[in-house]
Write a protein that holds these residues in place. Structure first.
Motif, PDB file in Angstrom:
ATOM      1  N   PHE A  41       0.757  -0.941   0.078  1.00 12.93           N
ATOM      2  CA  PHE A  41      -0.081   0.042  -0.069  1.00 12.93           C
ATOM      3  C   PHE A  41       0.568   1.443  -0.049  1.00 12.93           C
ATOM      4  O   PHE A  41       0.424   2.247  -0.625  1.00 12.93           O
ATOM      5  CB  PHE A  41      -1.077   0.010   1.233  1.00 12.93           C
ATOM      6  CG  PHE A  41      -1.931   1.205   1.198  1.00 12.93           C
ATOM      7  CD1 PHE A  41      -2.850   1.407   0.252  1.00 12.93           C
ATOM      8  CD2 PHE A  41      -1.712   2.098   2.144  1.00 12.93           C
ATOM      9  CE1 PHE A  41      -3.728   2.444   0.290  1.00 12.93           C
ATOM     10  CE2 PHE A  41      -2.776   3.058   2.373  1.00 12.93           C
ATOM     11  CZ  PHE A  41      -3.685   3.436   1.465  1.00 12.93           C
ATOM     12  N   ARG A  42       2.024   1.291   0.498  1.00 10.02           N
ATOM     13  CA  ARG A  42       3.077   2.383   0.648  1.00 10.02           C
ATOM     14  C   ARG A  42       4.123   2.455  -0.323  1.00 10.02           C
ATOM     15  O   ARG A  42       4.823   3.161  -0.093  1.00 10.02           O
ATOM     16  CB  ARG A  42       3.501   2.344   2.133  1.00 10.02           C
ATOM     17  CG  ARG A  42       2.525   2.730   3.259  1.00 10.02           C
ATOM     18  CD  ARG A  42       2.080   4.063   3.339  1.00 10.02           C
ATOM     19  NE  ARG A  42       1.080   4.129   3.697  1.00 10.02           N
ATOM     20  CZ  ARG A  42       0.345   5.482   3.874  1.00 10.02           C
ATOM     21  NH1 ARG A  42       0.694   6.407   3.074  1.00 10.02           N
ATOM     22  NH2 ARG A  42      -0.660   5.639   4.783  1.00 10.02           N
ATOM     23  N   ARG A  43       4.013   1.668  -1.343  1.00  9.35           N
ATOM     24  CA  ARG A  43       4.945   1.558  -2.250  1.00  9.35           C
ATOM     25  C   ARG A  43       4.761   2.888  -3.347  1.00  9.35           C
ATOM     26  O   ARG A  43       3.655   3.317  -3.078  1.00  9.35           O
ATOM     27  CB  ARG A  43       4.872   0.335  -3.302  1.00  9.35           C
ATOM     28  CG  ARG A  43       3.656   0.361  -4.293  1.00  9.35           C
ATOM     29  CD  ARG A  43       3.460  -0.917  -4.899  1.00  9.35           C
ATOM     30  NE  ARG A  43       2.384  -0.950  -5.971  1.00  9.35           N
ATOM     31  CZ  ARG A  43       1.154  -1.036  -5.965  1.00  9.35           C
ATOM     32  NH1 ARG A  43       0.767  -1.213  -4.662  1.00  9.35           N
ATOM     33  NH2 ARG A  43       0.311  -0.968  -6.773  1.00  9.35           N
ATOM     34  N   PRO A  44       5.801   3.067  -3.842  1.00 13.73           N
ATOM     35  CA  PRO A  44       5.671   4.489  -4.912  1.00 13.73           C
ATOM     36  C   PRO A  44       4.663   4.237  -5.833  1.00 13.73           C
ATOM     37  O   PRO A  44       4.251   3.469  -6.308  1.00 13.73           O
ATOM     38  CB  PRO A  44       6.994   4.462  -5.605  1.00 13.73           C
ATOM     39  CG  PRO A  44       7.942   3.840  -4.690  1.00 13.73           C
ATOM     40  CD  PRO A  44       7.278   2.614  -3.939  1.00 13.73           C
ATOM     41  N   ASP A  59       4.999  -6.289  -8.935  1.00 14.03           N
ATOM     42  CA  ASP A  59       6.175  -6.988  -9.377  1.00 14.03           C
ATOM     43  C   ASP A  59       7.574  -6.200  -8.929  1.00 14.03           C
ATOM     44  O   ASP A  59       8.465  -6.710  -8.813  1.00 14.03           O
ATOM     45  CB  ASP A  59       5.818  -7.413 -10.548  1.00 14.03           C
ATOM     46  CG  ASP A  59       5.054  -8.685 -10.968  1.00 14.03           C
ATOM     47  OD1 ASP A  59       4.556  -9.225  -9.956  1.00 14.03           O
ATOM     48  OD2 ASP A  59       4.347  -9.000 -12.060  1.00 14.03           O
ATOM     49  N   ALA A  60       7.351  -4.927  -9.533  1.00 12.85           N
ATOM     50  CA  ALA A  60       8.619  -4.077  -9.589  1.00 12.85           C
ATOM     51  C   ALA A  60       8.744  -3.693  -8.058  1.00 12.85           C
ATOM     52  O   ALA A  60       9.973  -3.789  -7.489  1.00 12.85           O
ATOM     53  CB  ALA A  60       8.334  -2.730 -10.289  1.00 12.85           C
ATOM     54  N   PHE A  61       7.918  -3.660  -7.171  1.00  7.45           N
ATOM     55  CA  PHE A  61       8.199  -3.509  -5.868  1.00  7.45           C
ATOM     56  C   PHE A  61       8.766  -4.734  -5.131  1.00  7.45           C
ATOM     57  O   PHE A  61       9.517  -4.578  -4.069  1.00  7.45           O
ATOM     58  CB  PHE A  61       6.950  -3.065  -5.149  1.00  7.45           C
ATOM     59  CG  PHE A  61       6.804  -2.804  -3.697  1.00  7.45           C
ATOM     60  CD1 PHE A  61       7.429  -1.882  -3.196  1.00  7.45           C
ATOM     61  CD2 PHE A  61       6.092  -3.752  -2.803  1.00  7.45           C
ATOM     62  CE1 PHE A  61       7.849  -1.475  -1.607  1.00  7.45           C
ATOM     63  CE2 PHE A  61       6.169  -3.278  -1.025  1.00  7.45           C
ATOM     64  CZ  PHE A  61       6.840  -2.366  -0.719  1.00  7.45           C
ATOM     65  N   ASP A  66      10.574  -6.776  -6.698  1.00  8.31           N
ATOM     66  CA  ASP A  66      11.899  -6.927  -7.042  1.00  8.31           C
ATOM     67  C   ASP A  66      12.827  -6.110  -6.392  1.00  8.31           C
ATOM     68  O   ASP A  66      13.800  -6.129  -5.925  1.00  8.31           O
ATOM     69  CB  ASP A  66      12.127  -6.687  -8.647  1.00  8.31           C
ATOM     70  CG  ASP A  66      11.436  -7.827  -9.387  1.00  8.31           C
ATOM     71  OD1 ASP A  66      11.507  -8.957  -8.901  1.00  8.31           O
ATOM     72  OD2 ASP A  66      11.211  -7.340 -10.393  1.00  8.31           O
ATOM     73  N   PHE A  67      12.281  -4.655  -6.055  1.00  8.54           N
ATOM     74  CA  PHE A  67      13.346  -3.752  -5.111  1.00  8.54           C
ATOM     75  C   PHE A  67      13.480  -4.455  -3.661  1.00  8.54           C
ATOM     76  O   PHE A  67      14.466  -3.883  -3.042  1.00  8.54           O
ATOM     77  CB  PHE A  67      12.102  -2.567  -5.134  1.00  8.54           C
ATOM     78  CG  PHE A  67      12.406  -1.560  -3.836  1.00  8.54           C
ATOM     79  CD1 PHE A  67      13.585  -0.770  -4.081  1.00  8.54           C
ATOM     80  CD2 PHE A  67      11.737  -1.334  -2.829  1.00  8.54           C
ATOM     81  CE1 PHE A  67      14.146   0.196  -2.940  1.00  8.54           C
ATOM     82  CE2 PHE A  67      12.139  -0.924  -1.774  1.00  8.54           C
ATOM     83  CZ  PHE A  67      13.289   0.099  -1.742  1.00  8.54           C
ATOM     84  N   LEU A  68      12.404  -4.910  -3.148  1.00  5.93           N
ATOM     85  CA  LEU A  68      12.582  -5.457  -1.673  1.00  5.93           C
ATOM     86  C   LEU A  68      13.725  -6.510  -1.901  1.00  5.93           C
ATOM     87  O   LEU A  68      14.528  -6.458  -0.986  1.00  5.93           O
ATOM     88  CB  LEU A  68      11.354  -5.833  -1.216  1.00  5.93           C
ATOM     89  CG  LEU A  68      10.003  -4.816  -0.949  1.00  5.93           C
ATOM     90  CD1 LEU A  68       8.876  -5.839  -0.730  1.00  5.93           C
ATOM     91  CD2 LEU A  68      10.548  -4.082   0.123  1.00  5.93           C
ATOM     92  N   VAL A  69      13.530  -7.454  -2.973  1.00  3.97           N
ATOM     93  CA  VAL A  69      14.622  -8.479  -2.781  1.00  3.97           C
ATOM     94  C   VAL A  69      15.874  -7.920  -3.324  1.00  3.97           C
ATOM     95  O   VAL A  69      17.024  -8.354  -2.690  1.00  3.97           O
ATOM     96  CB  VAL A  69      14.197  -9.682  -3.800  1.00  3.97           C
ATOM     97  CG1 VAL A  69      15.103 -10.700  -4.084  1.00  3.97           C
ATOM     98  CG2 VAL A  69      12.791 -10.137  -3.521  1.00  3.97           C
TER      99      VAL A  69
END
Length: 472
Positions: A198-201, A207-209, A211-214
């Motif tokens: 919910f707080r991602r850009p 999916d991109a979020f 990948d960002f976390l990983v």
């Protein structure tokens, strides 16, 4: 029979309600107090409970929306648990775990091993969730010392996390307000981003979020050095952080990076364990994980007795037994480790869960989530999210900016006050309301809970409009 139980329940409420409030103000230090009221505060007095309900000092009957503190999983006033508590106390009330043991703890350890994923086969029992996480971290330190890796001690945690109130476990917490005035072992802890979709850009896909976390985790391991990182600690669902359900596949990818770099993966199931997501443990059955350790507490006894623990991989114990330091001492233990009453209660509680409560929780969870999701029709509600029988209603000033109502940080408390008046206890967290009722809740009771919550939010919207702090 019901009348007799009611009389017995009332007999233990001594002194009178008014006396209890005054005594609390004069002598009781409440958990998580503010300096301006510490040691001079009374909170809502609860007299008794029955099923999914509790009764306050005025006699008002309330749905126990938080199930105590995520823990009254099989409901209040279960005579089976009270009877076991009594019987075990009359047989053996306590034994020192330093050089004796008791049968209930051995049997409970076996039952837990049967339910745990992977090769998790041995349990160290503690008094609750904080001491369970503390034990897991101290075991990681001991394990690396014995294996000749004294520098491999750093711990990775995440924003939004909550792992306890002991010194080391609290150091992992990722909610800023928890740490503003408190010290911690900051030199041992690395904090990564919360896995909160919910707080991602705004422009970033799920999916991109993910990948960002990983990538953030992998880059941190590369930058700091795997040889210095001892453990990753994560809740499968961040509970006190607002019931943050991570993106699909994220946890499994983190687990793989941990395995590749000999970083112990500690799954903190203090909240999600023992039925909250419909299974004894969610790590394997829900998220497909095989952690190196799982911590648990709360629902293991449905809150009837303080008990927690950490389940440890057979592989880790075998490596210690094969080491060149057979005399190395894991100098860690608690007076109430493997408490016979707590373990006996947990065994009966596990019976109740496996005899139908877990199945009921799995069957009713979709209805629970769907009914709560209807609250997104209200303009104050930014998102309703959850898993199993745990959910969060997050309020925002507007859905475009997702502003968490900086003008009024007590929105959750406002909603809770209205709901209390209407017959529902809510867990308020600043701009959020958390719901995690006893697992025995029915469809009709879910309807009642959601109807009261809807009215409580509606009344709060009216209050904010009248005060001019929110236009809606």
């Amino acid at each position: 029979m019901a009348a007799a139980r009611e009389i017995k329940a009332r007999e233990v409420v001594e002194p009178g309600d008014d006396d209890a409030v005054e005594l609390a103000k004069r002598h009781l230090v409440q958990p998580w107090p503010y300096a301006g009221s510490v040691g001079a505060e009374a909170r809502a007095l609860i007299g008794e409970g029955e099923g999914i309900y509790i009764t306050d000092a005025s006699g008002k009957r309330l749905i126990d929306g938080p199930a105590g503190m995520w823990c009254i999983n099989v409901g209040h006033r279960r005579e089976e648990l009270a009877r076991v508590m009594y019987d075990q106390a009359m047989a053996l009330s306590y034994n020192t775990p330093w050089y004796t043991m008791n049968a209930p703890s051995a049997e409970l350890a076996r039952r837990i091993a049967d339910a745990a994923p992977g090769d998790l086969s041995h349990t160290f029992f503690t008094t609750g969730g904080s001491s369970a996480v503390e034990t897991a971290l101290r075991f990681m330190q001991f394990y690396n010392n014995v294996r000749g890796r004294p520098e491999k001690k750093l711990i990775i945690s995440r924003g939004g996390a909550y792992h306890g109130s002991t010194y080391l476990s609290a150091s992992l917490n990722g909610r800023p307000r928890d740490r503003h005035w408190m010290d911690g072992a900051d030199e041992l802890v690395i904090k990564l981003s919360s896995p909160d979709p919910f707080r991602r850009p705004k422009e970033m896909s799920i999916d991109a979020f993910t990948d960002f976390l990983v990538d953030q985790f992998r880059d941190t391991v590369a930058r700091v050095g795997a040889g210095r990182i001892g453990a990753f600690v994560g809740e499968p669902v961040q509970a006190s952080g607002g019931v943050v359900v991570p993106p699909d596949g994220y946890l499994k990818r983190i687990r793989e990076i941990c395995r590749e770099n000999e970083i112990l993966y500690v799954s903190d199931e203090v909240v999600t364990g023992f039925g909250r997501l419909g299974h004894v443990f969610a790590s394997g059955d829900v998220f497909g994980l095989d952690p190196d350790m799982i911590t648990f507490a709360k629902g293991v006894t449905s809150g009837y007795f303080p008990l927690g623990g950490v389940i440890i991989s057979e592989r880790l114990l075998e490596e210690l037994r094969r080491s060149n330091h057979p005399d190395a001492l894991f100098g860690h233990g608690l007076t109430y480790t493997s408490h016979p009453i707590g373990c006996a209660v947990a065994l009966k509680n596990l019976d109740l869960l496996e005899e139908g409560v877990l199945q009921h929780a799995r069957e009713i969870a979709p209805y629970f989530q769907a009914r709560l999701k209807t609250l997104e029709e209200l303009p104050l509600v930014g998102e309703v999210r959850g898993a199993g029988l745990m959910a969060c209603v997050e309020c925002v000033a507007d859905r475009e900016s997702k502003d968490p109502l900086q003008l009024d940080k007590d929105v959750g408390k406002r909603i809770d006050a209205h709901c209390h008046e209407l017959g529902l206890l809510v867990r308020p967290l600043i701009n959020m309301c958390v719901m995690s009722p006893p697992l025995i809740i029915s469809r009709e009771q879910i309807d009642d809970m959601v109807a009261i919550l809807r009215e409580g939010i509606s009344r709060t919207m009216d209050d904010l409009r009248k005060e001019g702090v929110w236009r809606g």
